[in-house]
Design an enzyme around this catalytic site. Structure first.
Site, mmCIF file in Angstrom:
data_model
loop_
_atom_site.group_PDB
_atom_site.id
_atom_site.type_symbol
_atom_site.label_atom_id
_atom_site.label_comp_id
_atom_site.label_asym_id
_atom_site.label_seq_id
_atom_site.Cartn_x
_atom_site.Cartn_y
_atom_site.Cartn_z
ATOM 1 N N HIS A 154 0.833 -1.193 0.000
ATOM 2 C CA HIS A 154 0.000 0.000 0.000
ATOM 3 C C HIS A 154 0.875 1.253 0.000
ATOM 4 C CE1 HIS A 154 -2.356 3.086 2.381
ATOM 5 N NE2 HIS A 154 -3.013 2.972 1.244
ATOM 6 N N ASP B 244 -4.888 3.809 -4.667
ATOM 7 C CA ASP B 244 -4.952 4.273 -3.277
ATOM 8 C C ASP B 244 -6.114 5.237 -3.070
ATOM 9 O OD1 ASP B 244 -4.431 4.965 -0.656
ATOM 10 O OD2 ASP B 244 -2.308 5.380 -0.998
ATOM 11 N N TYR C 77 9.808 13.535 -12.816
ATOM 12 C CA TYR C 77 11.025 12.718 -12.867
ATOM 13 C C TYR C 77 11.441 12.259 -11.474
ATOM 14 C CZ TYR C 77 12.315 12.991 -17.790
ATOM 15 O OH TYR C 77 12.358 12.819 -19.149
#
Length: 148
Positions: free
Chosen positions: A22, A64, A112
């Site tokens: 998670h 999530d 990035y």
């Protein structure tokens, strides 16, 4: 081959998705992305475009729900206000597979940095530029039990 599992999800990718916990994030990137240099774990999806890969991953990976933002995409020339057609396609797949979750555009450096910290990178052969997304893994809730 497995019943109910998209054939696009090979053994290495399935194992990685299963091993993620998670809050772990996975980046799915285009063919121009420097995945080899940035990946902690690199999974090749050569010969595949990004939209079917995202769709296959989201068919088995929960997004999530405990954070306000769990889906992130790259930006055109680093500007989150800009979007290419591929970004609208990503948003459509995410809307179908993770209803109510918005795809957040990140500026170049922020995107990035987040990819570098990701649990894994899936490198596709997507030819379109800025076709990169990050998905944060959620949980699968246990079935409700009846109390007597």
């Amino acid at each position: 081959m497995l019943i109910g599992i998209p054939s696009l999800l090979g053994p290495q990718l399935l194992a990685t998705l299963r091993a993620m916990g998670h809050g772990d994030e996975i980046a799915i990137v285009d063919g121009n992305y420097p995945a080899e240099e940035q990946a902690r774990r690199l999974i090749r999806a050569d010969g595949h475009h990004i939209i079917p890969v995202i769709d296959a991953i989201l068919s088995v990976l929960p997004v999530d729900e405990t954070v306000p933002e769990a889906l992130f995409r790259a930006s055109v020339r680093g500007d989150p206000a800009l979007a290419d057609p591929v970004h609208h396609e990503m948003e459509a797949v995410c809307a179908e597979r993770a209803p109510g979750r918005k795809v957040i555009a990140l500026a170049g450096a922020d995107f990035y940095a987040r990819v570098k910290a990701a649990h894994a990178i899936v490198a596709t052969s997507e030819p379109r530029l800025y076709a990169n997304i990050i998905i944060r893994k959620g949980v699968i809730h246990p079935p409700e039990t009846k109390t007597q």
